[in-house]
Design a protein around this motif. Sequence first.
Motif, PDB file in Angstrom:
ATOM      1  N   SER A 221      36.395  36.910  37.267  1.00 47.64           N
ATOM      2  CA  SER A 221      37.193  36.696  38.472  1.00 47.64           C
ATOM      3  C   SER A 221      36.366  35.936  39.513  1.00 47.64           C
ATOM      4  N   ALA A 262      41.439  40.438  30.078  1.00 45.23           N
ATOM      5  CA  ALA A 262      40.583  41.602  30.317  1.00 45.23           C
ATOM      6  C   ALA A 262      40.074  41.657  31.749  1.00 45.23           C
ATOM      7  N   PRO A 264      39.888  42.581  35.358  1.00 45.56           N
ATOM      8  CA  PRO A 264      40.593  43.592  36.152  1.00 45.56           C
ATOM      9  C   PRO A 264      41.349  42.941  37.312  1.00 45.56           C
ATOM     10  N   ILE A 265      42.580  43.380  37.538  1.00 42.89           N
ATOM     11  CA  ILE A 265      43.368  42.857  38.652  1.00 42.89           C
ATOM     12  C   ILE A 265      43.425  43.911  39.740  1.00 42.89           C
ATOM     13  N   PRO A 266      42.941  43.592  40.937  1.00 43.80           N
ATOM     14  CA  PRO A 266      42.950  44.600  41.999  1.00 43.80           C
ATOM     15  C   PRO A 266      44.325  44.765  42.635  1.00 43.80           C
ATOM     16  N   ASN A 267      45.313  45.000  41.834  1.00 44.62           N
ATOM     17  CA  ASN A 267      46.671  45.192  42.335  1.00 44.62           C
ATOM     18  C   ASN A 267      47.435  45.994  41.294  1.00 44.62           C
ATOM     19  N   ALA A 271      48.752  44.706  37.673  1.00 49.19           N
ATOM     20  CA  ALA A 271      47.900  45.153  36.571  1.00 49.19           C
ATOM     21  C   ALA A 271      48.717  45.865  35.505  1.00 49.19           C
TER      22      ALA A 271
ATOM     23  N   ALA B 198      37.521  46.484  28.382  1.00 47.83           N
ATOM     24  CA  ALA B 198      38.970  46.639  28.225  1.00 47.83           C
ATOM     25  C   ALA B 198      39.275  47.636  27.114  1.00 47.83           C
ATOM     26  N   LEU B 222      37.178  48.119  42.420  1.00 44.75           N
ATOM     27  CA  LEU B 222      38.574  48.450  42.698  1.00 44.75           C
ATOM     28  C   LEU B 222      39.530  47.780  41.723  1.00 44.75           C
ATOM     29  N   GLY B 223      39.054  46.718  41.045  1.00 39.64           N
ATOM     30  CA  GLY B 223      39.902  46.051  40.067  1.00 39.64           C
ATOM     31  C   GLY B 223      40.156  46.926  38.852  1.00 39.64           C
ATOM     32  N   ILE B 224      39.117  47.607  38.376  1.00 41.47           N
ATOM     33  CA  ILE B 224      39.240  48.390  37.145  1.00 41.47           C
ATOM     34  C   ILE B 224      40.207  49.553  37.317  1.00 41.47           C
ATOM     35  N   ALA B 226      42.674  49.984  39.344  1.00 39.31           N
ATOM     36  CA  ALA B 226      44.040  49.693  39.780  1.00 39.31           C
ATOM     37  C   ALA B 226      45.077  50.078  38.733  1.00 39.31           C
ATOM     38  N   GLU B 227      44.781  49.803  37.468  1.00 41.00           N
ATOM     39  CA  GLU B 227      45.827  49.990  36.482  1.00 41.00           C
ATOM     40  C   GLU B 227      45.778  51.346  35.792  1.00 41.00           C
ATOM     41  N   TYR B 250      46.415  50.281  47.569  1.00 40.12           N
ATOM     42  CA  TYR B 250      46.355  48.828  47.417  1.00 40.12           C
ATOM     43  C   TYR B 250      47.378  48.099  48.281  1.00 40.12           C
ATOM     44  N   LEU B 265      37.230  40.911  46.685  1.00 35.22           N
ATOM     45  CA  LEU B 265      37.560  40.562  45.307  1.00 35.22           C
ATOM     46  C   LEU B 265      38.440  39.329  45.299  1.00 35.22           C
ATOM     47  N   PRO B 266      38.120  38.348  44.454  1.00 37.31           N
ATOM     48  CA  PRO B 266      39.002  37.195  44.383  1.00 37.31           C
ATOM     49  C   PRO B 266      40.356  37.619  43.832  1.00 37.31           C
TER      50      PRO B 266
END
Lengths: 327, 337
Positions: A221, A262, A264-267, A271, B198, B222-224, B226-227, B250, B265-266
């Motif tokens: 990312s 793979a 990670p999406i911070p949403n 996600a 993953a 925070l990306g990991i 989230a889901e 979020y 985070l981008p």
Amino acid sequence: MNSENKVLLQVINLKKYFPVSRGLFTNRQTRYVKAVDDVSFEVFDGETLGLVGETGCGKTTVARTILQLYRPTSGNIIFDGIDLTSLAENELRKIRRRMQMIFQDPYASLNPRMTVGNIISAPLDVHTDLGGKEKQDKVQDLLRLVGLNPDFVNRYPHEFSGGQRQRIGIARALALNPDLVICDEPISSLDVSIQAQVVNLLEELQDRLGLTYIFVAHDLSMVRHISDRMVVMYLGKVMELADRNEIYLRPRHPYTRALMSAVPIPNPRKARDRQRILLKGDIPSPLNPPNGCNFNTRCPMAQAICFNTDPEYREIEPRHYVACHFA
Amino acid sequence: MTNGTAMKPLMEIKNLTTRFYTQDGVVNAVNGISYTLDPGEILGVVGESGCGKSVHALSIMRLIQIPPGEIPAGEVFFGGRDLLKLSEREMRMVRGHEIAMVFQDPMSSLNPVYTVGFQISEALMLHKKMNRSQAKVRAIELLNLVGIPEATKRFDNYPHQFSGGMRQRAMIAMALSCEPKLLIADEPTTALDVTIQAQIINLVIRLQEELGMSVMWITHDLGIVAEMVHRINVMYAGFIIERGFVDDIYNHTLHPYTMGLLGSLPSIDEAPGTKLISIPGLPPDLIALPEGCPFFARCTYRVEQCHQERPQLENAQEAGHTVACWRWREIQGFGVA
């Protein structure tokens, strides 16, 4: 960034094999780790080229071979029209001032016994004949440039946090006004909020000084954020190369697709909606890569041809290169 | 879990405090945190280095070395008793059996001189009173469960014969061997490549669904989380500064620090040339904590009150969403920085 820019660096059919000696007393060198196996790409003046891939894909070896810290097994590296692979050490030294490196570990890459001032002025000692006062001024300018207090010159590295140390490393790399800066995972050991500080600094410096970056990382990312174009490597080979948006929106290689999925999406909503491509198994040992396509052991699309024939690395669309039989 | 209010919590932490006595002074690692964890819940604990996220987990497990450490206050209710009041002997039956932990570095958590199979069987023989052959059968089942191919053959392998991802799978197998009610995963994927990361995330989600345990996932990313998680605790300088269900954290971020973390985070669909929102400065020194808000020095929205008084967690609009900030109502009006 426009594609009409001049080419600053050309990597042509680069190979770097490391011999592996077997046995404790004998020194038979029978096998090779093909760390980089026939890699070609260009870097345009003023762009940021992202170099991504997982452990053992050869991204750091490519970076080090470009600087001739490793001499390549074969292939050429043309920097601004000069073939670095044919230069002798003393000729190389002259050209090295135009290529600098920022290292991954800000704790290991700064000498703990040297003051910040001495660390940053070391390249000036080697490459310039500036006097003491001029050197001091230059060091303070550099500290200011990277957002550190110029009064810190007499402090030692242990007095700084990871992010600040990385700024010192950046100041040292910029001391000689280089054209090309190779950033080897410069943020992977930093905390998230500090990562953003360093990435913003690198971008700002690029705008201000017209630098060209090769940004090596495994964090996709962040690479996507900073790069103009991206090279995806796997087991010593380039799998795909394209503009950052192209490779992100329309990845053609199954490995790139899996890598992108793979990230990670911070949403949470996005996600959850995203379809993950899970790869089976692990990365094969580079000592013993599979026949045919390197990726065939984990590829969800692999067919018979992938196990016999190495796919050709070709331009399937303007500025979009892929090595896959089915792209 | 979303219908959590009626459920009896699996774990209830009250005012947990952990300090370390060092040559330079007293390090205030965890500063009075309280929260509950429901059965079957996946909780994300998020924060940067030194925010106390790992120390708080080690305190729950009573794995803090005393001295130099000390847990001067707090209660950890788990299964009807306060873990902090158990004897070391009783605690040993909780560790591994009721609460299991997976660490960041799978190589240094496995003993290099024993086979992976033996290390998994060991826990089964101790806690489940199995004999060697029963334990072996169960260990192979567990290796299968976590997706290690040819588990029977792999049982006799040593840790160095496993790749990083497989070692982490083996660690998870070991952690699950006694069917714990709570699995604490402390940055279990930080040392792994993205595609392997993953795989591990998927594995833990699957196992949680199959076995119904609670999971605490500690991470700086925070990306990991989230889901995968239901709720999130955001920690800073040993405090929980925001807590809530994942969508609220979020999408209705309240604390300026959480906003900063997300801004760092981008984003996946950002336009080229977008600047990251970085948080200026550094976290506070835990030896000399500021009297007011711990985030004061780095906060864009600070006022004099933040300097003087420390904000406590208070309820926001959404159920279960709490935030420790004097100005969260006003800040919301400014829109996300």
